[in-house]
Design a protein around this motif. Structure first.
Motif, PDB file in Angstrom:
ATOM      1  N   MET A  89      12.394  11.910  -8.028  1.00 38.22           N
ATOM      2  CA  MET A  89      11.666  11.174  -9.047  1.00 38.22           C
ATOM      3  C   MET A  89      10.927   9.975  -8.442  1.00 38.22           C
ATOM      4  N   THR A  90      11.564   9.235  -7.528  1.00 46.52           N
ATOM      5  CA  THR A  90      10.919   8.046  -6.988  1.00 46.52           C
ATOM      6  C   THR A  90       9.678   8.380  -6.183  1.00 46.52           C
ATOM      7  N   ALA A  91       9.535   9.633  -5.730  1.00 43.66           N
ATOM      8  CA  ALA A  91       8.340  10.008  -4.972  1.00 43.66           C
ATOM      9  C   ALA A  91       7.096   9.910  -5.848  1.00 43.66           C
ATOM     10  N   LEU A  92       7.248   9.993  -7.184  1.00 42.21           N
ATOM     11  CA  LEU A  92       6.115   9.907  -8.091  1.00 42.21           C
ATOM     12  C   LEU A  92       5.783   8.468  -8.464  1.00 42.21           C
ATOM     13  N   LEU A  93       6.633   7.559  -8.122  1.00 39.99           N
ATOM     14  CA  LEU A  93       6.457   6.153  -8.489  1.00 39.99           C
ATOM     15  C   LEU A  93       5.857   5.357  -7.338  1.00 39.99           C
ATOM     16  N   PRO A  94       5.082   4.330  -7.668  1.00 39.41           N
ATOM     17  CA  PRO A  94       4.601   3.452  -6.599  1.00 39.41           C
ATOM     18  C   PRO A  94       5.750   2.615  -6.056  1.00 39.41           C
ATOM     19  N   THR A  95       5.596   2.158  -4.839  1.00 36.82           N
ATOM     20  CA  THR A  95       6.592   1.305  -4.191  1.00 36.82           C
ATOM     21  C   THR A  95       6.156  -0.151  -4.311  1.00 36.82           C
ATOM     22  N   VAL A  96       7.094  -0.992  -4.699  1.00 36.39           N
ATOM     23  CA  VAL A  96       6.832  -2.426  -4.766  1.00 36.39           C
ATOM     24  C   VAL A  96       6.971  -2.992  -3.355  1.00 36.39           C
ATOM     25  N   ILE A  97       5.933  -3.650  -2.879  1.00 35.07           N
ATOM     26  CA  ILE A  97       5.989  -4.341  -1.588  1.00 35.07           C
ATOM     27  C   ILE A  97       6.123  -5.827  -1.880  1.00 35.07           C
ATOM     28  N   VAL A  98       7.212  -6.402  -1.402  1.00 30.64           N
ATOM     29  CA  VAL A  98       7.473  -7.826  -1.579  1.00 30.64           C
ATOM     30  C   VAL A  98       7.184  -8.505  -0.245  1.00 30.64           C
ATOM     31  N   LEU A  99       6.171  -9.354  -0.249  1.00 32.03           N
ATOM     32  CA  LEU A  99       5.736 -10.024   0.980  1.00 32.03           C
ATOM     33  C   LEU A  99       6.512 -11.316   1.191  1.00 32.03           C
ATOM     34  N   ALA A 100       7.339 -11.320   2.245  1.00 31.50           N
ATOM     35  CA  ALA A 100       8.175 -12.479   2.555  1.00 31.50           C
ATOM     36  C   ALA A 100       7.994 -12.910   4.004  1.00 31.50           C
TER      37      ALA A 100
ATOM     38  N   GLN B 294       5.449   7.181   2.559  1.00 33.29           N
ATOM     39  CA  GLN B 294       5.816   8.181   1.559  1.00 33.29           C
ATOM     40  C   GLN B 294       5.505   7.722   0.145  1.00 33.29           C
ATOM     41  N   ALA B 295       5.076   6.499  -0.036  1.00 38.44           N
ATOM     42  CA  ALA B 295       4.857   5.943  -1.369  1.00 38.44           C
ATOM     43  C   ALA B 295       3.711   6.632  -2.091  1.00 38.44           C
ATOM     44  N   ASN B 296       3.808   6.630  -3.399  1.00 35.85           N
ATOM     45  CA  ASN B 296       2.751   7.153  -4.254  1.00 35.85           C
ATOM     46  C   ASN B 296       2.011   5.973  -4.885  1.00 35.85           C
ATOM     47  N   GLY B 297       1.494   5.108  -4.034  1.00 36.57           N
ATOM     48  CA  GLY B 297       0.851   3.878  -4.477  1.00 36.57           C
ATOM     49  C   GLY B 297       1.743   2.686  -4.194  1.00 36.57           C
ATOM     50  N   TRP B 298       1.180   1.486  -4.399  1.00 31.44           N
ATOM     51  CA  TRP B 298       1.899   0.261  -4.058  1.00 31.44           C
ATOM     52  C   TRP B 298       1.644  -0.817  -5.094  1.00 31.44           C
ATOM     53  N   LEU B 299       2.661  -1.584  -5.386  1.00 33.64           N
ATOM     54  CA  LEU B 299       2.545  -2.810  -6.159  1.00 33.64           C
ATOM     55  C   LEU B 299       2.828  -3.925  -5.171  1.00 33.64           C
ATOM     56  N   ILE B 300       1.832  -4.743  -4.875  1.00 39.30           N
ATOM     57  CA  ILE B 300       1.968  -5.746  -3.829  1.00 39.30           C
ATOM     58  C   ILE B 300       2.090  -7.124  -4.463  1.00 39.30           C
ATOM     59  N   MET B 301       3.115  -7.854  -4.026  1.00 44.66           N
ATOM     60  CA  MET B 301       3.367  -9.174  -4.593  1.00 44.66           C
ATOM     61  C   MET B 301       4.027 -10.091  -3.575  1.00 44.66           C
TER      62      MET B 301
END
Length: 183
Positions: free
Chosen positions: A1-12, A76-83
């Motif tokens: 299921m997670t393969a269909l979701l974007p991955t959140v990238i947390v920039l630290a 492997q992400a299906n898009g990214w949420l970058i924050m």
């Protein structure tokens, strides 16, 4: 299921020099807010979203380099949420809303009362442009190269980051006014 979701990238990866220059005695992500660090607050919201995530905390020359490295590590992400990692008030529901909107758009930018915020969502079609980023500039040029969807959110946390000790104090006051059920 997670393969269909974007991955959140947390920039630290940032050095947090404005925070220490303003009187902070530690890195801003390690500063305490109601018994937890700024980073812990942010990561609780990220984990609460149910989305896959990646914490990019290795040292890089600039934000563009950090984003490119994180996208490479999450191939492997299906898009990214970058924050950025200094958003301790961000709500899990905001991340989920950006992820849902990203299913039909190339770029999604959350907006709180007219102000653009985070996380910014990028579909797979943006992968190469994100990998090509370098230097101090983030992904603004990738956003401007697309017709970005502006997603109105009722979340002050998507625009409230910690850059100075004063910012930390403002966030602390806001946290004192909310109950755990509101977070």
């Amino acid at each position: 299921m997670t393969a269909l979701l974007p991955t959140v990238i947390v920039l630290a990866s940032g050095r947090g020099v404005r925070f220490t220059a303003s009187g902070g005695t530690t890195h801003k992500l390690q500063a305490k807010l109601m018994g937890k660090t700024v980073l812990q607050h942010t990561m609780e919201a990220v984990q609460g979203s149910g989305l896959p995530w990646h914490l990019e905390d290795e040292s890089h020359p600039g934000m563009g380099d950090s984003i490119a490295a994180a996208v490479r590590k999450t191939a492997q992400a299906n898009g990214w949420l970058i924050m950025p990692a200094d958003l301790p008030l961000i709500q899990s529901s905001s991340l989920a809303a950006v992820a849902a909107a990203l299913m039909n758009r190339e770029v999604v930018v959350p907006v709180y009362r007219g102000q653009r915020g985070h996380p910014v969502g990028f579909a797979m079609g943006c992968r190469q442009a994100l990998l090509d980023l370098h230097g101090d500039r983030g992904a603004a040029r990738v956003v401007s190269a697309h017709v970005a969807m502006e997603l109105p959110l009722d979340d002050l946390g998507c625009v409230t980051d910690i850059d100075t000790v004063d910012d930390l104090q403002v966030v602390e006051r806001l946290l004192h006014r909310t109950t755990p059920a509101m977070r």
